[in-house]
Write an enzyme that holds these catalytic residues in place. Structure first.
Site, PDB file in Angstrom:
ATOM      1  N   THR A 183       1.366  -1.066   0.136  1.00 32.65           N
ATOM      2  CA  THR A 183       0.255  -0.095  -0.065  1.00 32.65           C
ATOM      3  C   THR A 183       1.185   1.152  -0.222  1.00 32.65           C
ATOM      4  OG1 THR A 183      -2.054  -1.129   1.357  1.00 32.65           O
ATOM      5  CG2 THR A 183      -1.531   1.199   1.110  1.00 32.65           C
ATOM      6  N   GLY A 213     -10.264  -3.699   2.710  1.00 35.58           N
ATOM      7  CA  GLY A 213      -9.113  -3.848   3.084  1.00 35.58           C
ATOM      8  C   GLY A 213      -9.816  -2.122   3.808  1.00 35.58           C
ATOM      9  N   GLY A 235      -0.425  -2.094   6.427  1.00 29.90           N
ATOM     10  CA  GLY A 235       0.080  -3.701   6.988  1.00 29.90           C
ATOM     11  C   GLY A 235      -1.640  -4.650   6.023  1.00 29.90           C
TER      12      GLY A 235
HETATM   13  N1  ASP Z   1      -3.831  -2.604   4.796  1.00 28.61           N
HETATM   14  C1  ASP Z   1      -3.580  -3.020   2.750  1.00 28.61           C
HETATM   15  C2  ASP Z   1      -4.840  -3.309   3.010  1.00 28.61           C
HETATM   16  O1  ASP Z   1      -5.009  -4.845   4.041  1.00 28.61           O
HETATM   17  C3  ASP Z   1      -2.167  -3.751   2.739  1.00 28.61           C
HETATM   18  C4  ASP Z   1      -0.822  -3.309   2.873  1.00 28.61           C
HETATM   19  O2  ASP Z   1      -1.217  -2.155   3.682  1.00 28.61           O
HETATM   20  O3  ASP Z   1      -0.463  -4.149   2.694  1.00 28.61           O
HETATM   21  O4  ASP Z   1      -6.029  -3.971   1.897  1.00 28.61           O
END
Ligand code: ASP
Length: 314
Positions: A183, A213, A235
């Site tokens: 992200t 998400g 995350g």
């Molecule tokens: N937060 C993002 C999601 O869960 C993924 C990430 O930040 O790597 O969609």
């Protein structure tokens, strides 16, 4: 960290992230340089706007747009795959001046999801639009549309195959040997003292179709309030949604009087599950912090014409 400010006006600052996770230290130096270039480009675009008196909202959007147009990052052109071998993206933007928020989720055909989030904030009576409805609104706003296959990428496909084989759902950067990115997000303070945050993602590899998400959820992956701070998270979205992470940080500042740094440390190291991710946050004095509880996080900040720093592990 605090950006030194001149007495007569607020010194603008922009902070960006390109995802947190298990980023392999074996990543070839050439690749590392490319990732750093991506961070620098995002910072430069955002800072240019701030330097010329532009808004924090415009600056964070400009930074996120750079990431979305860079296949190395898991947002826009670099979006990861769903279990059905398609791409579904989420994005959001928030203005700390008036708490305006715009978000889009499960987007499949809009080239730049952050533009759709911005249009939803500025031009619709709503906060969050999903899927086909969000895209119909995007067409009315004349946004650029592409086929879902526009987001296809061999590296991402390898990641999906690996995740499927192991029957796991993973953050992009947790899969070693391939492009380690996640992200993306940006937070900023402009010369008028306004805060803003923008976040955009392709989500997690091998996610179920329709999964949403933390990124487009107000207070989970993104939040901004001029009274406290602007926050963008990265995350495991499920963890960040359950803990309402970005709003948790804001709450600790407003109700307990904690500094942005102390509040962020408590959220990331005491409340979130170890290994779940990280965030960037900036307060109304230009103090900022970039904590993460994973082995690494792609991140950086710009506090002046030549004061630019990008980091991954250190
Ligand atoms: N937060 C993002 C999601 O869960 C993924 C990430 O930040 O790597 O969609």
């Amino acid at each position: 960290m605090k950006a030194k400010s001149k007495k007569d006006h607020i010194r603008p600052v922009i902070v960006v992230h390109g995802g947190a996770g298990v980023i392999s230290k074996k990543t070839p130096e050439k690749q590392v340089e490319k990732y750093k270039e991506g961070l620098l480009t995002a910072l430069k675009s955002g800072y240019e706007i701030l330097k010329n008196g532009g808004s924090a909202v415009d600056a964070t959007m400009a930074s996120v747009l750079e990431f979305e147009n860079n296949t190395l990052y898991n947002a826009g052109m670099g979006a990861v795959y769903t279990r059905a071998v398609t791409h579904e993206m989420d994005a959001s933007i928030m203005d700390g001046k008036n708490l305006d928020f715009g978000a889009a989720c499960t987007i499949q055909h809009v080239k730049n999801p952050i533009k759709l989030a911005r249009a939803i904030m500025d031009k619709s009576p709503h906060v969050l639009l999903s899927g086909s409805g969000a895209e119909a609104f995007g067409r009315e706003q004349n946004l650029k549309f592409v086929k879902n296959s526009f987001f296809d990428d061999d590296f991402r496909l390898t990641q999906l195959e690996k995740a499927k084989k192991e029957n796991i759902i993973v953050r992009d950067h947790d899969i070693e040997e391939v492009k380690p990115m996640g992200t993306v997000g940006a937070v900023a303070i402009d010369i008028h003292g306004n805060l803003a945050a923008s976040t955009s993602t392709g989500g997690t590899t091998n996610k179920l179709c329709g999964r949403v998400g933390d990124t487009p959820i107000p207070g989970a992956g993104t939040y901004a309030d001029n009274r406290t701070c602007a926050v963008s998270c990265t995350g495991f979205g499920e963890e960040f949604m359950k803990k309402v992470t970005a709003y948790d940080l804001h709450s600790r500042m407003i109700y307990s009087g904690l500094s942005v740094e102390d509040a962020a440390r408590k959220v990331v190291f005491e409340h979130l599950e170890p290994g779940s991710g990280g965030l960037i946050a900036i307060d109304s004095n230009g103090c900022f912090t970039m904590p993460y509880n994973t082995p690494g996080m792609f991140r950086g900040y710009q506090t002046g014409e030549n004061e630019v720093v990008v980091k991954i592990w250190e």
